[in-house]
Design a protein around this motif. Structure first.
Motif, PDB file in Angstrom:
ATOM      1  N   THR A  90      75.630  66.050 106.468  1.00 55.87           N
ATOM      2  CA  THR A  90      75.325  65.862 104.801  1.00 55.87           C
ATOM      3  C   THR A  90      74.415  64.686 104.208  1.00 55.87           C
ATOM      4  O   THR A  90      75.787  63.700 104.349  1.00 55.87           O
ATOM      5  N   VAL A  92      71.487  60.868 103.696  1.00 54.74           N
ATOM      6  CA  VAL A  92      70.329  60.135 103.783  1.00 54.74           C
ATOM      7  C   VAL A  92      70.270  60.076 104.471  1.00 54.74           C
ATOM      8  O   VAL A  92      71.366  58.963 104.840  1.00 54.74           O
ATOM      9  N   GLN A 116      66.707  63.178 103.597  1.00 52.03           N
ATOM     10  CA  GLN A 116      67.427  64.112 103.843  1.00 52.03           C
ATOM     11  C   GLN A 116      67.921  64.842 104.598  1.00 52.03           C
ATOM     12  O   GLN A 116      66.716  66.007 105.238  1.00 52.03           O
ATOM     13  N   THR A 118      70.697  68.152 105.232  1.00 54.48           N
ATOM     14  CA  THR A 118      71.371  69.390 104.424  1.00 54.48           C
ATOM     15  C   THR A 118      71.526  70.379 105.199  1.00 54.48           C
ATOM     16  O   THR A 118      70.804  71.041 106.073  1.00 54.48           O
TER      17      THR A 118
END
Length: 121
Positions: A90, A92, A116, A118
């Protein structure tokens, strides 16, 4: 100069896959190395993968065997295929290229806006 547009980020479950894309545009003369970085909760930006103009690749130990970088020079695009994703992936993710442009001929590093990723447990 050169502008980078990223896509492909999102939310996935652990063990899943994502494919990130980063397309370069502008007055491009040449592109050398293309890279992917990531910024997690820690203070450091980590180099994840790099691919040279000849197609040679290098990966961080943490992603080796799971992530694959590739490039399509006809589209001025670099990809990052991410498999067997883990929660610790996880972050950026940002693309970076070394390039020359007709309106700025010196070699320069250009950065994308970041996307992003996740990974849920």
């Amino acid at each position: 100069q050169v502008h980078l547009v990223e896509s492909g980020g999102g939310l996935v479950q652990a063990g899943g896959s994502l494919r990130l894309s980063c397309a370069a545009s502008g007055s491009i003369l040449s592109i050398n190395t293309m890279r992917w970085y990531r910024q997690g909760p820690g203070p450091q930006r980590e180099l994840v993968a790099a691919i040279t103009a000849a197609g040679s690749t290098n990966y961080a130990d943490s992603v080796k065997g799971r992530f694959t970088a590739s490039r399509d020079d006809a589209k001025n695009t670099v990809y990052l295929e991410m498999n067997s994703l883990k929660p610790e992936d996880t972050a950026v993710y940002s693309c970076n290229i070394d390039a020359r442009a007709s309106d700025y001929p010196p070699l320069k590093s250009y950065w994308g806006q970041g996307t992003q990723v996740t990974v849920s447990s």
